[in-house]
Scaffold this motif. Structure first.
Motif, PDB file in Angstrom:
ATOM      1  N   UNK A 130      49.669  56.974  73.632  1.00 29.71           N
ATOM      2  CA  UNK A 130      49.156  57.542  72.284  1.00 29.71           C
ATOM      3  C   UNK A 130      49.920  58.850  72.009  1.00 29.71           C
ATOM      4  N   UNK A 131      50.515  59.003  71.005  1.00 32.75           N
ATOM      5  CA  UNK A 131      51.177  60.193  70.605  1.00 32.75           C
ATOM      6  C   UNK A 131      50.123  61.400  69.947  1.00 32.75           C
ATOM      7  N   UNK A 132      50.256  62.630  70.284  1.00 31.64           N
ATOM      8  CA  UNK A 132      49.444  63.598  69.809  1.00 31.64           C
ATOM      9  C   UNK A 132      48.985  63.755  68.337  1.00 31.64           C
ATOM     10  N   UNK A 133      50.044  63.236  67.582  1.00 30.66           N
ATOM     11  CA  UNK A 133      49.644  63.418  66.072  1.00 30.66           C
ATOM     12  C   UNK A 133      48.776  61.960  65.795  1.00 30.66           C
ATOM     13  N   UNK A 134      48.841  61.238  66.825  1.00 28.47           N
ATOM     14  CA  UNK A 134      47.816  60.016  66.280  1.00 28.47           C
ATOM     15  C   UNK A 134      48.547  58.794  65.639  1.00 28.47           C
ATOM     16  N   UNK A 135      49.837  59.190  65.119  1.00 24.59           N
ATOM     17  CA  UNK A 135      50.590  58.142  64.399  1.00 24.59           C
ATOM     18  C   UNK A 135      51.354  56.902  65.578  1.00 24.59           C
ATOM     19  N   UNK A 136      51.343  55.769  64.986  1.00 35.00           N
ATOM     20  CA  UNK A 136      51.701  54.813  65.893  1.00 35.00           C
ATOM     21  C   UNK A 136      53.089  54.151  65.485  1.00 35.00           C
ATOM     22  N   UNK A 137      53.472  54.434  64.301  1.00 37.51           N
ATOM     23  CA  UNK A 137      54.824  53.904  63.878  1.00 37.51           C
ATOM     24  C   UNK A 137      55.891  53.819  64.626  1.00 37.51           C
ATOM     25  N   UNK A 138      56.077  55.186  65.503  1.00 39.83           N
ATOM     26  CA  UNK A 138      57.077  55.142  66.376  1.00 39.83           C
ATOM     27  C   UNK A 138      56.838  54.317  67.529  1.00 39.83           C
ATOM     28  N   UNK A 139      55.748  53.894  67.868  1.00 38.72           N
ATOM     29  CA  UNK A 139      55.449  53.095  69.133  1.00 38.72           C
ATOM     30  C   UNK A 139      55.699  51.547  68.714  1.00 38.72           C
ATOM     31  N   UNK A 140      56.089  51.419  67.587  1.00 34.76           N
ATOM     32  CA  UNK A 140      56.093  49.652  67.204  1.00 34.76           C
ATOM     33  C   UNK A 140      57.503  49.313  67.676  1.00 34.76           C
ATOM     34  N   UNK A 141      58.477  50.046  68.199  1.00 29.19           N
ATOM     35  CA  UNK A 141      59.942  49.746  68.708  1.00 29.19           C
ATOM     36  C   UNK A 141      59.872  48.751  69.749  1.00 29.19           C
ATOM     37  N   UNK A 142      58.943  48.948  70.997  1.00 31.31           N
ATOM     38  CA  UNK A 142      58.948  48.292  71.902  1.00 31.31           C
ATOM     39  C   UNK A 142      58.499  46.858  71.773  1.00 31.31           C
ATOM     40  N   UNK A 143      57.263  46.963  71.148  1.00 34.95           N
ATOM     41  CA  UNK A 143      56.565  45.476  71.071  1.00 34.95           C
ATOM     42  C   UNK A 143      57.575  44.687  69.887  1.00 34.95           C
ATOM     43  N   UNK A 144      58.177  45.205  69.101  1.00 33.26           N
ATOM     44  CA  UNK A 144      59.150  44.468  68.326  1.00 33.26           C
ATOM     45  C   UNK A 144      60.137  43.892  69.187  1.00 33.26           C
ATOM     46  N   UNK A 145      60.957  44.898  69.771  1.00 29.98           N
ATOM     47  CA  UNK A 145      62.127  44.380  70.733  1.00 29.98           C
ATOM     48  C   UNK A 145      61.682  43.479  71.565  1.00 29.98           C
ATOM     49  N   UNK A 146      60.686  43.500  72.331  1.00 26.12           N
ATOM     50  CA  UNK A 146      60.243  42.598  73.456  1.00 26.12           C
ATOM     51  C   UNK A 146      59.833  41.218  72.802  1.00 26.12           C
ATOM     52  N   UNK A 147      59.235  41.340  71.528  1.00 26.83           N
ATOM     53  CA  UNK A 147      58.807  39.942  71.260  1.00 26.83           C
ATOM     54  C   UNK A 147      60.047  39.143  70.593  1.00 26.83           C
ATOM     55  N   UNK A 148      61.040  40.109  70.060  1.00 29.33           N
ATOM     56  CA  UNK A 148      62.427  39.339  69.671  1.00 29.33           C
ATOM     57  C   UNK A 148      63.050  38.554  70.879  1.00 29.33           C
ATOM     58  N   UNK A 149      62.987  39.277  72.125  1.00 27.92           N
ATOM     59  CA  UNK A 149      63.791  38.681  73.149  1.00 27.92           C
ATOM     60  C   UNK A 149      62.895  37.780  73.805  1.00 27.92           C
ATOM     61  N   UNK A 150      61.378  37.811  73.706  1.00 27.67           N
ATOM     62  CA  UNK A 150      60.735  36.789  74.415  1.00 27.67           C
ATOM     63  C   UNK A 150      60.810  35.531  73.536  1.00 27.67           C
ATOM     64  N   UNK A 151      60.782  35.639  72.425  1.00 26.28           N
ATOM     65  CA  UNK A 151      60.840  34.331  71.395  1.00 26.28           C
ATOM     66  C   UNK A 151      62.163  33.855  71.102  1.00 26.28           C
ATOM     67  N   UNK A 152      63.239  34.717  71.564  1.00 29.33           N
ATOM     68  CA  UNK A 152      64.556  34.298  71.375  1.00 29.33           C
ATOM     69  C   UNK A 152      65.020  34.242  70.102  1.00 29.33           C
ATOM     70  N   UNK A 153      64.634  35.196  69.153  1.00 25.34           N
ATOM     71  CA  UNK A 153      65.026  35.223  67.588  1.00 25.34           C
ATOM     72  C   UNK A 153      66.105  35.709  67.598  1.00 25.34           C
ATOM     73  N   UNK A 154      67.150  34.936  66.981  1.00 25.53           N
ATOM     74  CA  UNK A 154      68.488  35.266  66.947  1.00 25.53           C
ATOM     75  C   UNK A 154      68.807  36.145  65.472  1.00 25.53           C
ATOM     76  N   UNK A 155      68.052  35.838  64.433  1.00 26.44           N
ATOM     77  CA  UNK A 155      68.122  36.576  63.308  1.00 26.44           C
ATOM     78  C   UNK A 155      66.569  36.986  62.737  1.00 26.44           C
ATOM     79  N   UNK A 156      66.389  38.201  62.588  1.00 19.22           N
ATOM     80  CA  UNK A 156      65.180  38.961  62.018  1.00 19.22           C
ATOM     81  C   UNK A 156      65.319  39.482  60.468  1.00 19.22           C
ATOM     82  N   UNK A 157      64.787  38.825  59.468  1.00 20.04           N
ATOM     83  CA  UNK A 157      64.745  39.380  58.216  1.00 20.04           C
ATOM     84  C   UNK A 157      63.631  40.535  58.117  1.00 20.04           C
ATOM     85  N   UNK A 158      64.278  41.710  57.676  1.00 22.82           N
ATOM     86  CA  UNK A 158      63.346  42.866  57.042  1.00 22.82           C
ATOM     87  C   UNK A 158      63.445  43.011  55.882  1.00 22.82           C
TER      88      UNK A 158
END
Length: 312
Positions: A115-143
């Motif tokens: 957890x960050x001292x300021x309580x925000x978790x938005x910057x913590x999304x990167x690792x779950x996002x990238x690992x899910x992309x890799x584990x599911x083998x998504x080759x295109x991700x719409x944003x």
């Protein structure tokens, strides 16, 4: 033999001309179909926010009467607005879609993230996002990123290559002349796709009004218990607010953008209908992220730094 060429008289409306919303819709539909034909396993990022709702609406249009050939992915911070999660689940059920959820809380529980001292978790999304992309083998991700939102997003191409670590290098951006999109990528790499790149916030709302698209009520003016932190009205919650000296009060507010409760601010507003929202946005001189997202104010290059690490 003479050939007669039909012309449109000066001063009359061209019946074959597309409105700007029709042109934006046509471009987005084209992008969805290009990805469907070029990639093996695309996925749509879907949070229940207005831009992801618009993306899904356009994807449904692109493939109707066939089902959307993509699943959905949501990175759940654990600090999401309940109204938005309810909308997400109802939408997935209504259209019979498959939803993948990457949970930030799971990574915190396992000790992978802290957890960050300021309580925000938005910057913590990167690792779950990238690992899910890799584990599911998504080759295109719409944003749902748009160029008008933030200066780092203005640098993006529609097809944005990410390396095997999901990192973004602006020097590897490819030209997209004549709406030709290059999806070529090496094994382990993937492409982030932004079908709303050329839309503005006002375009989004005008299209939502035209298509009568349902949104979570959080986007319209409502009474809510909020507290002041810096220059933003935040919603109280278990994420860490309010602190000592921060008093909660009930105000008439709405949200222009929706993310983590700890970093997404409400704006004072009486815009309780879509017509009033459009009028309010047309008069605004601040982008939605510039006005209401604390995570973009951490530094001058906060968004670009997160994008280089793998964030959207």
């Amino acid at each position: 033999m003479t050939t007669t060429v039909a012309t449109v008289e000066e001063g009359t409306e061209n019946p074959y001309a597309l409105s700007h919303l029709d042109a934006l819709e046509s471009e987005a539909v084209h992008i969805f179909r290009e990805v469907a034909g070029e990639f093996e396993k695309p996925v749509i990022l879907f949070s229940g926010g207005k831009d992801s709702i618009l993306m899904l609406h356009l994807a449904l249009k692109a493939f109707t009467p066939a089902p959307v050939p993509f699943s959905l992915l949501h990175v759940d911070t654990g600090h999401n607005f309940p109204e938005v999660l309810d909308y997400r689940d109802r939408t997935v059920a209504r259209h019979g879609l498959r939803l993948h959820v990457a949970s930030v809380q799971d990574y915190i529980d396992r000790g992978v993230l802290k957890e960050r001292p300021d309580g925000t978790r938005n910057p913590l999304q990167t690792v779950p996002l990238t690992e899910k992309i890799q584990s599911e083998r998504f080759d295109a991700v719409f944003g749902g990123g748009r160029r008008d939102e933030e200066k780092a997003r203005a640098k993006e191409r529609v097809f944005s290559l990410r390396d095997e670590f999901s990192q973004w290098d602006p020097r590897r951006q490819r030209p997209e002349l004549w709406n030709l999109y290059n999806g070529r990528h090496a094994p382990g790499e993937h492409v982030r796709v932004f079908p709303l790149s050329n839309w503005t916030e006002l375009d989004v709302w005008q299209y939502i009004a035209r298509e009568n698209i349902e949104l979570p009520e959080i986007y319209y003016a409502h009474e809510r218990e909020v507290f002041r932190r810096g220059d933003m009205w935040l919603t109280a919650g278990e994420w860490g607010g309010p602190k000592d000296g921060e008093s909660v009060e009930k105000r008439l507010v709405r949200y222009r953008t929706v993310g983590d409760m700890s970093c997404t601010g409400a704006v004072d507003s009486d815009a309780d209908t879509i017509e009033k929202v459009i009028t309010e946005i047309a008069a605004s001189r601040l982008t939605e992220r510039g006005a209401t997202r604390a995570d973009d104010k951490l530094s001058e290059a906060a968004m670009e730094d997160r994008k280089r690490e793998g964030y959207f």
